[in-house]
Design a protein around this motif. Sequence first.
Motif, mmCIF file in Angstrom:
data_model
loop_
_atom_site.group_PDB
_atom_site.id
_atom_site.type_symbol
_atom_site.label_atom_id
_atom_site.label_comp_id
_atom_site.label_asym_id
_atom_site.label_seq_id
_atom_site.Cartn_x
_atom_site.Cartn_y
_atom_site.Cartn_z
ATOM 1 N N THR A 183 -65.848 1.564 35.163
ATOM 2 C CA THR A 183 -65.390 1.279 36.528
ATOM 3 C C THR A 183 -65.284 -0.220 36.800
ATOM 4 O OG1 THR A 183 -67.673 1.437 37.347
ATOM 5 C CG2 THR A 183 -66.304 3.435 37.488
ATOM 6 N N SER A 184 -65.743 -1.042 35.878
ATOM 7 C CA SER A 184 -65.732 -2.508 36.017
ATOM 8 C C SER A 184 -66.390 -2.969 37.315
ATOM 9 C CB SER A 184 -64.305 -3.058 35.919
ATOM 10 O OG SER A 184 -63.781 -2.776 34.653
ATOM 11 N N THR A 185 -67.471 -2.318 37.647
ATOM 12 C CA THR A 185 -68.214 -2.657 38.862
ATOM 13 C C THR A 185 -69.459 -3.457 38.494
ATOM 14 O OG1 THR A 185 -69.231 -0.454 38.729
ATOM 15 C CG2 THR A 185 -67.376 -0.720 40.247
ATOM 16 N N ARG A 186 -70.215 -3.841 39.508
ATOM 17 C CA ARG A 186 -71.428 -4.621 39.305
ATOM 18 C C ARG A 186 -72.632 -3.680 39.153
ATOM 19 N NH1 ARG A 186 -68.227 -7.106 43.159
ATOM 20 N NH2 ARG A 186 -67.628 -9.243 42.629
ATOM 21 N N HIS A 234 -73.553 -7.623 33.457
ATOM 22 C CA HIS A 234 -72.475 -8.232 34.245
ATOM 23 C C HIS A 234 -71.349 -8.754 33.349
ATOM 24 C CE1 HIS A 234 -70.917 -9.749 38.058
ATOM 25 N NE2 HIS A 234 -70.509 -10.807 37.392
ATOM 26 N N ARG A 293 -67.802 -7.050 32.934
ATOM 27 C CA ARG A 293 -66.684 -7.321 33.837
ATOM 28 C C ARG A 293 -65.749 -8.342 33.195
ATOM 29 N NH1 ARG A 293 -66.761 -6.177 39.224
ATOM 30 N NH2 ARG A 293 -66.316 -8.305 39.889
ATOM 31 N N SER A 294 -66.322 -9.298 32.485
ATOM 32 C CA SER A 294 -65.524 -10.284 31.761
ATOM 33 C C SER A 294 -64.812 -9.630 30.576
ATOM 34 C CB SER A 294 -66.426 -11.422 31.269
ATOM 35 O OG SER A 294 -65.665 -12.371 30.554
ATOM 36 N N PHE A 317 -63.740 -6.584 30.474
ATOM 37 C CA PHE A 317 -62.604 -5.889 31.089
ATOM 38 C C PHE A 317 -61.500 -6.888 31.448
ATOM 39 C CE2 PHE A 317 -60.546 -4.875 35.162
ATOM 40 C CZ PHE A 317 -59.819 -3.745 34.800
ATOM 41 N N ARG A 318 -61.881 -8.017 32.044
ATOM 42 C CA ARG A 318 -60.906 -9.013 32.492
ATOM 43 C C ARG A 318 -60.140 -9.593 31.305
ATOM 44 N NH1 ARG A 318 -57.125 -10.559 34.162
ATOM 45 N NH2 ARG A 318 -56.671 -11.965 35.868
ATOM 46 N N LEU A 341 -61.486 -5.566 40.149
ATOM 47 C CA LEU A 341 -62.770 -6.259 40.075
ATOM 48 C C LEU A 341 -63.370 -6.550 41.450
ATOM 49 C CD1 LEU A 341 -61.819 -8.684 37.186
ATOM 50 C CD2 LEU A 341 -63.591 -6.915 37.083
ATOM 51 N N HIS A 399 -62.478 -8.749 43.571
ATOM 52 C CA HIS A 399 -62.570 -10.181 43.836
ATOM 53 C C HIS A 399 -61.900 -10.510 45.159
ATOM 54 C CE1 HIS A 399 -63.180 -11.342 39.340
ATOM 55 N NE2 HIS A 399 -64.300 -11.008 39.925
ATOM 56 N N TRP A 438 -57.787 1.479 30.492
ATOM 57 C CA TRP A 438 -59.060 0.903 30.026
ATOM 58 C C TRP A 438 -59.879 1.995 29.333
ATOM 59 C CZ3 TRP A 438 -61.715 -2.890 28.320
ATOM 60 C CH2 TRP A 438 -63.070 -3.098 28.567
#
Length: 192
Positions: free
Chosen positions: A43-46, A133, A136-137, A139-140, A159, A161, A187
């Motif tokens: 899910t590319s979440t925190r 964390h 997330r990078s 994924f980016r 993300l 943002h 993804w």
Amino acid sequence: KTAKVKRVKHHAAVPYKQISRFVSKLRHRKGVSALALEFMILTSTRTGEVRGAGWQEIDLTTKVWTIPADRMKAGKEHRVPLCERAVEILNSMKSNRNPEEFIFPGWKTGTGLSDGAMLTLLRKMDVGPYTPHGFRSTFRDWAAEEAHKFSNETVELALAHTIKNKAEAAYRRGDQLERRRDLMAAWDKYIG
């Protein structure tokens, strides 16, 4: 002064070309922390968003997780499209489907996973200096290098943002949910 400039230390991230191998290894781990970490990656979440997730935020019919504003870093509600594997993970947690309970419970009744549960899991896996964390990078980087059909705007929305340009932020009100659904499915497929 140069001496007063604070250097930014980025979270250690799995290189995106290694994410399939990493997730394959992760899937051999048992326990709530492993499922929560995989869900977070998909899910590319925190981490805090995943650890605090409750069943009342999930709509399995539309396959959308709605994170309330008070649990988001930017203080704005965020809808997350759920890929097939993320839904499988949620379905594997069925025994804990009380709307008042955490999806990924901690060892103590009525609590979510601890703040360090996913980091501890990573250390036990002995895969490198990576942090939760940092995914997330991962994924980016994948989106920038491999997912060319998706705009930068779509990736940034995935993300959650914030938009730095105040004029643009005032006019852009959509969240591109269906485009992000396609992005997250791509993804999921890339991860394997």
